[in-house]
Each structure stands twice: as structure tokens, then as C-alpha cells.
Design an enzyme around this catalytic site. Structure first.
Site, PDB file in Angstrom:
ATOM      1  N   GLU A 155      14.202   6.001   3.570  1.00 49.74           N
ATOM      2  CA  GLU A 155      13.813   6.416   2.214  1.00 49.74           C
ATOM      3  C   GLU A 155      12.970   7.688   2.195  1.00 49.74           C
ATOM      4  OE1 GLU A 155      11.647   4.600  -1.804  1.00 49.74           O
ATOM      5  OE2 GLU A 155      12.001   3.317  -0.058  1.00 49.74           O
TER       6      GLU A 155
ATOM      7  N   ARG B 278      21.008   9.042  -3.909  1.00 52.26           N
ATOM      8  CA  ARG B 278      20.426   7.992  -4.743  1.00 52.26           C
ATOM      9  C   ARG B 278      21.552   7.306  -5.521  1.00 52.26           C
ATOM     10  NH1 ARG B 278      15.952   6.166  -7.519  1.00 52.26           N
ATOM     11  NH2 ARG B 278      16.164   5.824  -9.768  1.00 52.26           N
TER      12      ARG B 278
ATOM     13  N   SER C 226      13.181   7.127  -5.766  1.00 51.12           N
ATOM     14  CA  SER C 226      13.544   6.744  -4.403  1.00 51.12           C
ATOM     15  C   SER C 226      14.914   7.296  -4.049  1.00 51.12           C
ATOM     16  CB  SER C 226      13.559   5.216  -4.265  1.00 51.12           C
ATOM     17  OG  SER C 226      12.265   4.680  -4.434  1.00 51.12           O
TER      18      SER C 226
END
EC number: 2.4.2.31
Length: 457
Positions: free
Chosen positions: A385, A322, A346
Site C-alpha cells: 500500500e 486503486r 489508499s
């Protein structure tokens, strides 16, 4: 068997006893008088089913709630009242004697749920209410079958009677929502704080109240869809999908039927797709700032929460990355301590994606099992993702700056247990070579960044 008996005087019984005395084989036998208690027991008759004491007590307990339903029917309209007659039939209802007072109350409130639709319908004029009409007609709106009174009554009915937790929660939040600094529920009562506020409010304040009521009605419209589906017996997911399509239009509709064989419903796919397609910014900002979600955000949040409830943990620990710029939820969390992000988190399987988002900010490596792979749903499928639920607890294993001044952080899901992020085979090739300053001399950096097994590249 019903036994008939008659009472005789003692002398008659004694004479009769002597008259029939004798022997039965080797045993002397004689007739004896039947005790009065036995005679009374033999003469007792059972009450017909449904007319016993417990049934009468249950009916007495239910009577006030039946009266409430009749009152609601009169308040919200005859059509709504008629809609509840079939559900209240004696054949469908469980025996009152088998239920507690609380269970009877809940059953009656659920039977009254169709009545709330009439109240929400009467409240529809609030969607176009002007400041002038509010000042002039507040007493009418807040009494009898006025729009404000009907709305408050209907929301209470949904809060207490819906079987759907999301509907109950939304109704409760609406009742507590501030309108002009006063809870919406109080606006449904004439002569109270809301009435006094209307009398003393400036034209500008009245206009602001009208705007706030318009926003309330946007949320009410979505809640009404959910209640209508519940009354019809439709799946909860259909109501959520309908609400998303109504609010977001084609942007949501494009996901219908796109993943028929996948683990998630249409509504859940819509919510995940909308989130990854740009809505994540607004939703996460509201979640992280503790603000109340607007109608669209609340729908997406419901759909995503349903998807996370349905998904199970991965069989193996998954390593993702991330990249962020500026401050984040874990900046102030010390190594070894646990923190969480109030928003959805995310991450990507591709470290290059993290680097592109981070710039000179922070690159985080995460180890976890509860993330959802949304790469097939997202329009940015190449980002690979993996999405973590809001509020997922993460333990900070490491946080330090590298030779280029980029913060490198390592997180693991707290549920994994300590040192799961150090497992052999999962952590490989740290590759954070020491950089040089302008003089060409090696820069000092945290020695822990030299340990192999933390792929922070």
C-alpha cells in the site's frame, strides 16, 4: 561621571570671567558660564534597571493579566493556583518592556495553562451526569466552580493559552460543539439559553443532553492528557501515543517500538497501523461526509497528519493502482480538471490488488510523489500500500469504460504538472484489448484506451 554645579548671579560670573582671562600660548582664553540646560543634563540621574518608564508601562500592561491568573486560580482551586507561581517568577519572565500588549497577554495565558487542569478535574462529574441531576442542579453546575462552568473556563484557557495547535483546535471545537442544539460554551453560564432549555426540555431531551455531555467528556479526557504532557514539558508525540493506547488499548499498543529506526514516531506508526487495520472505513466515512470526528478518529487523524508533514516527496514519480466500487470522489471530475478526495486515498503497487477491490467498478492508475509507503506497518503488507494524504489534489487525465464495462481512470498529482503521467518508461503496456459481445463482434470502446503507456491491467 556626576558633575555638581551651582547657579551664580550674572555679575559674579562676569567678574570671575575677567579674573581668569589670559592667554594660552598664542590663544586668548577666558572662562565662560555653563548654560542652564547643560547643568540640568549633568545633574540627571538614571533610574535603576527595571524602574524606567518602559518597564513601568510594561508592568501596567501586564497587571490585568496577572489579575486574570489570580482569578483563575481562585476559580479552579488553590493547588492549580500554586502550580503557576514558579513559572511567574521574575527571573524566568522576559522584561515586560520588550513585549507588546498582545505578547504579554499570550505569555500570561500560557503561564495560566496549568490552571486549566484543575477546571477539567472539576468537570469530571459530567461523565456520569444523569438527566435528573441535570434538571435539578443545572444552576449549580453552570455557576461558581460548578462542573459546566469549570469546563467552559478551562477550555477557553486551553484554546487561548496552549502552545500545541492540536490542543487549541480541539478546545475550540469542544466549545462550539452542539449539546441539545446549544454550543457547549453557553452551558457554562447560568440564566442563559441553556438554562431556559433545561426548564422546557422533556425527560427524553434531557437524557439526550446527558448522553451528549458524556461523549464530550470522552474527548475532554484525551485533551487533558495532551495538556498534562505540555505542562510537564513532555514531547507532543508522547501525549498522542498515550491517548491512542488509552482509547484503542492493545490494538494500538502492538505498534509500540516496532519501527525504532524508521522515519515515524511511535504515535505516527500507531495511527498509520490502526488506519490500515480497519479504522480507515470509519475515519474516511466521517471525513467524506463532513462529520465531526469522534475521539478515536481525531487521534488517528492527528497522527497521520503528523506523518505526512514529516514525509518528503519521492525522488521519482510512483505509479500505483486503486480499485473501487460505486461512486467515488473523482467520478464527476472532468478530464483535465483537478479534484480531491476528502478522505485518505489508499493505492497499491500491485494492479492485482486494485482488480480484486474493483470488481466491475473502477480501476484507477495514479502517478504521484507524496504517497507514504505503509507496507511495513500494515498487517496487510502484501497489499504493497501507498497512502496519499486527505485532500491531495489530483488531475484527471483520462476516464472511460473498457470493453468489459469497467471504468478506467488515470490520475496524477496536480503538483506534478500536466502530462507527467505520459513520461516515457513510466507508462507501459496498456493491454486493454477490445472485447467481444455475445454475437462475437468486436465491442466499440474509447480509442484513447488503446494508447500504450497506461498500464491499467
Amino acid at each position: 561621571m556626576h558633575i555638581q554645579s551651582s547657579q551664580q548671579n550674572p555679575s559674579f560670573v562676569a567678574e570671575l570671567s575677567q579674573a581668569v582671562a589670559g592667554r594660552l600660548g598664542q590663544v586668548e582664553a577666558r572662562q565662560v558660564a555653563t548654560p542652564r540646560e547643560a547643568q540640568q543634563l549633568a545633574q540627571r540621574q538614571e533610574a535603576p534597571k527595571g524602574e524606567g518608564l518602559l518597564s513601568r508601562l510594561g508592568a501596567a500592561l501586564a497587571r490585568p493579566f496577572v489579575a486574570i491568573i489570580e482569578w483563575l486560580g481562585k476559580l479552579l482551586g488553590s493547588r492549580a493556583h500554586a502550580a503557576t507561581q514558579a513559572p511567574l517568577s521574575r527571573q524566568d519572565a522576559p522584561p515586560a518592556a520588550s513585549l507588546s500588549a498582545a505578547e504579554i497577554k499570550q505569555m500570561m495565558l500560557q503561564k495560566a495553562l496549568p490552571l486549566t487542569l484543575g477546571g477539567l478535574g472539576k468537570a469530571s462529574e459530567l461523565a456520569t451526569l444523569t438527566a435528573e441531576r441535570l434538571a435539578k442542579d443545572h444552576t449549580r453546575l453552570a455557576s461558581g466552580d460548578g462542573a459546566l462552568r469549570s469546563l467552559a473556563t478551562a477550555l477557553v484557557g486551553i484554546r487561548d493559552g496552549s502552545r500545541i495547535e492540536a490542543s487549541r483546535t480541539q478546545a475550540a471545537r469542544l466549545l462550539e460543539q452542539s449539546v441539545g442544539g446549544i454550543a457547549l460554551q453557553q452551558w457554562g453560564t447560568a440564566g442563559g439559553a441553556a438554562s431556559q432549555h433545561v426548564l422546557s426540555a422533556s425527560p427524553e431531551q434531557l437524557r439526550e443532553i446527558a448522553v451528549q455531555l458524556h461523549a464530550v467528556m470522552d474527548k475532554v479526557a484525551l485533551l487533558r492528557h495532551a495538556v498534562e504532557s505540555e505542562v510537564k514539558g513532555e514531547p507532543v508525540d508522547k501525549a498522542l501515543a498515550d491517548g491512542l493506547v488509552e482509547h484503542f488499548g492493545l490494538e494500538a499498543e502492538q505498534y509500540l517500538g516496532e519501527h525504532p529506526d524508521g522515519p515515524y514516531s511511535d504515535a505516527e506508526v500507531m495511527a498509520l497501523g490502526l488506519y490500515t487495520n480497519g479504522e480507515y472505513q470509519h475515519l474516511n466515512r466521517s471525513l467524506r461526509q463532513g462529520r465531526e470526528l469522534d475521539a478515536g478518529q481525531a487521534l488517528i487523524d492527528r497522527g497521520m497528519s503528523a506523518a505526512f508533514e514529516k514525509s518528503g516527496p519521492a525522488e521519482q514519480v510512483v505509479k500505483t493502482f486503486r480499485g473501487t466500487q460505486g461512486r467515488d470522489a473523482f467520478e464527476a471530475v472532468k478530464e483535465g480538471q483537478v479534484g480531491h478526495d476528502a478522505g485518505y486515498l489508499s493505492t497499491s503497487r500491485d494492479p492485482g490488488v486494485a482488480r480484486s477491490f474493483a470488481g466491475q467498478g473502477t480501476i484507477t492508475t495514479l502517478f504521484g510523489r507524496s504517497g507514504i509507503d505503509v507496507s511495513e506497518i500494515s498487517i496487510e503488507g502484501d497489499e504493497q500500500e501507498i497512502l496519499y494524504d486527505k485532500g491531495t489534489d489530483m488531475r484527471v487525465l483520462l476516464s472511460a469504460k473498457d470493453g468489459q464495462g469497467v471504468t478506467r481512470r488515470v490520475l496524477e498529482e496536480a503538483t506534478l504538472g500536466e502530462r507527467s503521467g505520459h513520461g516515457e518508461g513510466l507508462l507501459d503496456a496498456l493491454d486493454l484489448a477490445t472485447g467481444t459481445d455475445r454475437s462475437g463482434k468486436p465491442q466499440e470502446q474509447d480509442l484513447r484506451l488503446r494508447m500504450r503507456g497506461l498500464d491499467l491491467a
